[in-house]
Structures are given as C-alpha cells and as structure tokens.
Design a protein around this motif. Sequence first.
Motif, PDB file in Angstrom:
ATOM      1  N   ALA A  70       0.840  -1.202   0.000  1.00  0.00           N
ATOM      2  CA  ALA A  70       0.000   0.000   0.000  1.00  0.00           C
ATOM      3  C   ALA A  70       0.874   1.251   0.000  1.00  0.00           C
ATOM      4  O   ALA A  70       0.598   2.214  -0.724  1.00  0.00           O
ATOM      5  N   PHE A  71       1.941   1.254   0.782  1.00  0.00           N
ATOM      6  CA  PHE A  71       2.832   2.417   0.849  1.00  0.00           C
ATOM      7  C   PHE A  71       3.644   2.557  -0.433  1.00  0.00           C
ATOM      8  O   PHE A  71       3.947   3.671  -0.867  1.00  0.00           O
ATOM      9  N   LEU A  72       3.996   1.414  -1.024  1.00  0.00           N
ATOM     10  CA  LEU A  72       4.680   1.444  -2.319  1.00  0.00           C
ATOM     11  C   LEU A  72       3.794   2.117  -3.365  1.00  0.00           C
ATOM     12  O   LEU A  72       4.259   2.961  -4.136  1.00  0.00           O
ATOM     13  N   GLY A  73       2.513   1.758  -3.384  1.00  0.00           N
ATOM     14  CA  GLY A  73       1.582   2.348  -4.345  1.00  0.00           C
ATOM     15  C   GLY A  73       1.339   3.820  -4.096  1.00  0.00           C
ATOM     16  O   GLY A  73       1.280   4.619  -5.043  1.00  0.00           O
ATOM     17  N   VAL A  74       1.211   4.206  -2.824  1.00  0.00           N
ATOM     18  CA  VAL A  74       1.001   5.619  -2.501  1.00  0.00           C
ATOM     19  C   VAL A  74       2.185   6.452  -2.974  1.00  0.00           C
ATOM     20  O   VAL A  74       2.018   7.554  -3.524  1.00  0.00           O
ATOM     21  N   GLY A  75       3.387   5.948  -2.766  1.00  0.00           N
ATOM     22  CA  GLY A  75       4.573   6.661  -3.242  1.00  0.00           C
ATOM     23  C   GLY A  75       4.581   6.825  -4.749  1.00  0.00           C
ATOM     24  O   GLY A  75       4.929   7.901  -5.267  1.00  0.00           O
ATOM     25  N   SER A  76       4.175   5.784  -5.485  1.00  0.00           N
ATOM     26  CA  SER A  76       4.145   5.859  -6.951  1.00  0.00           C
ATOM     27  C   SER A  76       3.111   6.870  -7.434  1.00  0.00           C
ATOM     28  O   SER A  76       3.395   7.718  -8.298  1.00  0.00           O
ATOM     29  N   TYR A  77       1.895   6.792  -6.901  1.00  0.00           N
ATOM     30  CA  TYR A  77       0.842   7.721  -7.304  1.00  0.00           C
ATOM     31  C   TYR A  77       1.224   9.166  -6.992  1.00  0.00           C
ATOM     32  O   TYR A  77       1.025  10.077  -7.806  1.00  0.00           O
ATOM     33  N   THR A  78       1.793   9.386  -5.809  1.00  0.00           N
ATOM     34  CA  THR A  78       2.179  10.739  -5.415  1.00  0.00           C
ATOM     35  C   THR A  78       3.266  11.290  -6.330  1.00  0.00           C
ATOM     36  O   THR A  78       3.217  12.465  -6.731  1.00  0.00           O
ATOM     37  N   ALA A  79       4.242  10.453  -6.681  1.00  0.00           N
ATOM     38  CA  ALA A  79       5.326  10.901  -7.552  1.00  0.00           C
ATOM     39  C   ALA A  79       4.804  11.274  -8.936  1.00  0.00           C
ATOM     40  O   ALA A  79       5.201  12.309  -9.503  1.00  0.00           O
ATOM     41  N   VAL A  80       3.915  10.467  -9.489  1.00  0.00           N
ATOM     42  CA  VAL A  80       3.381  10.775 -10.816  1.00  0.00           C
ATOM     43  C   VAL A  80       2.557  12.060 -10.779  1.00  0.00           C
ATOM     44  O   VAL A  80       2.639  12.900 -11.691  1.00  0.00           O
ATOM     45  N   TRP A  81       1.773  12.256  -9.710  1.00  0.00           N
ATOM     46  CA  TRP A  81       1.022  13.505  -9.589  1.00  0.00           C
ATOM     47  C   TRP A  81       1.960  14.693  -9.437  1.00  0.00           C
ATOM     48  O   TRP A  81       1.672  15.800  -9.931  1.00  0.00           O
ATOM     49  N   SER A  82       3.086  14.508  -8.780  1.00  0.00           N
ATOM     50  CA  SER A  82       4.080  15.579  -8.680  1.00  0.00           C
ATOM     51  C   SER A  82       4.635  15.934 -10.057  1.00  0.00           C
ATOM     52  O   SER A  82       4.821  17.110 -10.373  1.00  0.00           O
ATOM     53  N   PHE A  83       4.887  14.911 -10.872  1.00  0.00           N
ATOM     54  CA  PHE A  83       5.351  15.168 -12.237  1.00  0.00           C
ATOM     55  C   PHE A  83       4.287  15.898 -13.065  1.00  0.00           C
ATOM     56  O   PHE A  83       4.605  16.776 -13.864  1.00  0.00           O
ATOM     57  N   LYS A  84       3.041  15.546 -12.862  1.00  0.00           N
ATOM     58  CA  LYS A  84       1.966  16.137 -13.647  1.00  0.00           C
ATOM     59  C   LYS A  84       1.659  17.581 -13.220  1.00  0.00           C
ATOM     60  O   LYS A  84       1.412  18.444 -14.068  1.00  0.00           O
ATOM     61  N   LEU A  85       1.701  17.836 -11.922  1.00  0.00           N
ATOM     62  CA  LEU A  85       1.274  19.145 -11.423  1.00  0.00           C
ATOM     63  C   LEU A  85       2.420  20.122 -11.209  1.00  0.00           C
ATOM     64  O   LEU A  85       2.260  21.326 -11.442  1.00  0.00           O
ATOM     65  N   LEU A  86       3.572  19.636 -10.747  1.00  0.00           N
ATOM     66  CA  LEU A  86       4.634  20.537 -10.324  1.00  0.00           C
ATOM     67  C   LEU A  86       5.793  20.595 -11.305  1.00  0.00           C
ATOM     68  O   LEU A  86       6.018  21.599 -11.967  1.00  0.00           O
ATOM     69  N   SER A  87       6.567  19.513 -11.361  1.00  0.00           N
ATOM     70  CA  SER A  87       7.807  19.533 -12.139  1.00  0.00           C
ATOM     71  C   SER A  87       8.245  18.116 -12.454  1.00  0.00           C
ATOM     72  O   SER A  87       7.907  17.172 -11.730  1.00  0.00           O
ATOM     73  N   ASP A 155      -0.327  18.214 -19.173  1.00  0.00           N
ATOM     74  CA  ASP A 155      -0.140  18.344 -17.726  1.00  0.00           C
ATOM     75  C   ASP A 155       0.331  19.753 -17.369  1.00  0.00           C
ATOM     76  O   ASP A 155       1.065  20.397 -18.128  1.00  0.00           O
ATOM     77  N   ALA A 156      -0.056  20.203 -16.176  1.00  0.00           N
ATOM     78  CA  ALA A 156       0.224  21.593 -15.767  1.00  0.00           C
ATOM     79  C   ALA A 156       1.717  21.860 -15.605  1.00  0.00           C
ATOM     80  O   ALA A 156       2.259  22.813 -16.178  1.00  0.00           O
ATOM     81  N   ARG A 157       2.392  21.043 -14.815  1.00  0.00           N
ATOM     82  CA  ARG A 157       3.826  21.218 -14.524  1.00  0.00           C
ATOM     83  C   ARG A 157       4.142  22.690 -14.223  1.00  0.00           C
ATOM     84  O   ARG A 157       4.935  23.350 -14.910  1.00  0.00           O
ATOM     85  N   ILE A 158       3.530  23.180 -13.156  1.00  0.00           N
ATOM     86  CA  ILE A 158       3.572  24.603 -12.821  1.00  0.00           C
ATOM     87  C   ILE A 158       4.999  25.107 -12.636  1.00  0.00           C
ATOM     88  O   ILE A 158       5.384  26.148 -13.187  1.00  0.00           O
ATOM     89  N   LEU A 159       5.808  24.398 -11.872  1.00  0.00           N
ATOM     90  CA  LEU A 159       7.167  24.856 -11.585  1.00  0.00           C
ATOM     91  C   LEU A 159       8.025  24.869 -12.842  1.00  0.00           C
ATOM     92  O   LEU A 159       8.845  25.780 -13.039  1.00  0.00           O
ATOM     93  N   ASP A 160       7.864  23.877 -13.694  1.00  0.00           N
ATOM     94  CA  ASP A 160       8.643  23.836 -14.935  1.00  0.00           C
ATOM     95  C   ASP A 160       8.285  25.011 -15.836  1.00  0.00           C
ATOM     96  O   ASP A 160       9.173  25.662 -16.416  1.00  0.00           O
ATOM     97  N   ARG A 161       7.000  25.292 -15.950  1.00  0.00           N
ATOM     98  CA  ARG A 161       6.580  26.396 -16.821  1.00  0.00           C
ATOM     99  C   ARG A 161       7.013  27.729 -16.234  1.00  0.00           C
ATOM    100  O   ARG A 161       7.398  28.653 -16.971  1.00  0.00           O
ATOM    101  N   ALA A 162       6.978  27.852 -14.899  1.00  0.00           N
ATOM    102  CA  ALA A 162       7.429  29.096 -14.277  1.00  0.00           C
ATOM    103  C   ALA A 162       8.922  29.314 -14.489  1.00  0.00           C
ATOM    104  O   ALA A 162       9.393  30.456 -14.578  1.00  0.00           O
ATOM    105  N   ALA A 163       9.679  28.216 -14.580  1.00  0.00           N
ATOM    106  CA  ALA A 163      11.119  28.306 -14.813  1.00  0.00           C
ATOM    107  C   ALA A 163      11.463  28.411 -16.294  1.00  0.00           C
ATOM    108  O   ALA A 163      12.639  28.455 -16.661  1.00  0.00           O
ATOM    109  N   GLY A 164      10.445  28.424 -17.133  1.00  0.00           N
ATOM    110  CA  GLY A 164      10.670  28.554 -18.573  1.00  0.00           C
ATOM    111  C   GLY A 164      11.065  27.270 -19.260  1.00  0.00           C
ATOM    112  O   GLY A 164      11.576  27.302 -20.385  1.00  0.00           O
ATOM    113  N   ILE A 165      10.838  26.136 -18.603  1.00  0.00           N
ATOM    114  CA  ILE A 165      11.163  24.837 -19.203  1.00  0.00           C
ATOM    115  C   ILE A 165       9.967  24.389 -20.030  1.00  0.00           C
ATOM    116  O   ILE A 165       8.889  24.126 -19.497  1.00  0.00           O
TER     117      ILE A 165
END
Length: 387
Positions: A70-87, A155-165
């Motif tokens: 369960a913790f392995l899966g939570v880590g995977s889902y959270t990481a992918v959402w981080s890639f999609k939303l942040l960077s 995907d949004a990738r807010i931090l990447d877009r703010a950094a001009g990536i």
Amino acid sequence: MTNTKIVSPKQDILYMVILSAVVLTMPIWLQPFGAAYPDLMQKFMIFGIFAIGYNILFGLTGYLSFGHAAFLGVGSYTAVWSFKLLSMNVIPALIFGTVLSGLFALAIGFVSLRRSGIYFSILTLAFAQMSYNLAYSVLTPITNGETGLQLTQGDARILDRAAGIQADASLPTPNLFGIEGIGYSGFYICAALMLISFFIYLRIFRSPFGLKLRAIKSNQSRMGYTGYNTRPYLMTAFVISGMYAGLAGSLLAVTDPLAGAERMQWTASGEIVLITILGGVGTLIGPLLGAGIIKYFENILSAFNDTVLVNAFSFLPDWLANGVASVLGLFVGDGWHLTLGLVFMLIVIFLPGGIMEGINRLWRLVSNRSSSSAEDKEKEQPSTKEA
C-alpha cells in the motif's frame, strides 16, 4: 534483552565504503551474469530500499506486515502527480511520495498496532487490499483506475513552466536537474539514494532506538514490565518502514512514470516478505541480497524460453536437446517461480536465518580452519628448536 556486539564507528565507515564500491561498480561485475543493463540494476536498488525499510519493522521488531505494498503504491501515485502538477524534477516527487506514505503509514499503524502477532498481519493485509480496491475503482479520478496514472502533454507542470522549461513534442522524462532518471544515469541516482537509505538504516540499527526495537522482538512483555511503553517505538518503526516503501514507490515512478493499482496488490506485499526472509531477517545486508536474487530470477530466468534452451543445447542430438529443453523449461521462462520456490524451500529448511546465515557459517568455518592451522604451527615450532 538481546545481546548486541559493540561495533566501532570506523567499522561502519569501512562497511559503507565496501558497500559503495560494490554498488557503484555493478555495471562492471554484473556483466558476466548478463545483468548489467540499467533497468534491472535500478530494480536492484529500488527493491533494496524497499527491503531494508521493511526489515526495520519485521527484522527488528518481529511484526510481520502483509500490507507494505500500500505504501509502495502511494509513493508511486504521489510521484506521478508531482510530475503532472509541479515539475519533472525528481526531488519534489521523492519528498512528497516519502512524506505522504509516512502519513498513510501513521494512520494504518494507529489502528493495526493495537494488535500483535497474526492479528496485526491480517489487519495490515486488510488495509492493503482496501487500498488496492480503492485505487482500482472508487478513486478512479485520482488513480485512473485499471488504466493507471500516466503523463500527458497537457499536464500543468507549474514549476517547470514558471522556470521557462518547455516540453517538446515527446513526453518529458523525470530528471535530477537535467540528469535523466533512466538509463545508467538513472541507475546512479537510485544507487545514491539506496546508499543514503542504507546509511540511515545502519545508524538506526546501531542506535539505542534500534536496541529497543530488538528488545521488543525478543520479549515485548518483559520490556513492558521494565517500564517502557513499547507502542511509540513500534509506531515509529512502522512509519519509518512505510516511508522507505514510499521512497521505493516514488523511484519506480521515476524510472517508469506510470502508477497502477497492481503495485498495491497483496502479491507485492508477499514478495517483500519473501525477499527479507530469503536474505536474512534482522541482518544488515541480507535484505539487499534477497532483493538482488529475486529480481535476478524474475528478469533473467524468466527470459529463457524454449527456443533459447534448444539453441543452448544445440551441440546435442536434436531429440536429446529437445528433451533437455523440455525438462529445464519447467524451471525457467514462465516456470521461474518453481525455481524460486525450490530455492526458498531449501533456504528455509537448511538455512532458517537466510543467505546471511550460510555466509556466516562459511566465515566461521574458514576462521576456525585458519586458527587451527596457526595453532598447529605454534605446536611444531618447539619440536623444531629441540631438534
């Protein structure tokens, strides 16, 4: 309480230096075994992190969890959402995946640790299966159900877009400040994190906290009689173990940015139990050995199909080559689990302490022979002088 041999800090430093040398040179010495390709070596590192984290709970306290997937899966889902939303940078993904898995472990441990023994194991299994079913069906807007959570161009990738990536036509790759998380560079990222994780595990193992965990495993009731409240120690070990599993799940998403509910299934929890027992429960290096052996079997033995076997024995007459290939085909390819089962059975019967027990037996045998030979030489010296 358990007896603990005092180990000097210099010995631990030497331990880390040797382990680092072995891990960082894996692309060289794994070449003869056909396992020197990045994807497999990344799995060695990731499941090594998963195993040493699980060993903090099972190996030190004796509490057998059937729900760590369960913790392995939570880590995977959270990481992918981080890639999609942040960077696409792996650092936020690893941090959020590890922390969220720790919080999830805190919630599950709060309930499960009210019981011990088989009741604790069943509770963790129940929570893991509930998590799997939630990810597979109920939480489809978050997990994307049976299809799995994947990256998209929009995907949004807010931090990447703010950094001009800006992303090009292809899907972006997880990276560490430009260093890609795949291939050999990805392996060294995983290797560095595994070594850091092992060092933390080593400090826990040597610390007074680790001694208390081993005392709980030895006799929890007696420890309670001495005035210690064992529940906070167990909860801390459970949360730390869950965070290790979350880090491993996040790294799985780094090497392959896809998160599916199958990572939370009971079979994944059973695999980590098998890995720990095979290597040696409660030992330092045993879980790493167990992870390496099982992942090697899974990726190498499973690749031997009938065609490969027939070609390997082509020097024999055709009828004999086909016969040998048919027999060996039961133990490799799709039947590699049979080989793993036989190995596990032999280990449990003859080496209950896992592979590390076998290594320790060999070491003692060699040491005893060398000491006895030294004594024989000392006995021969006086007789030589007299002559």
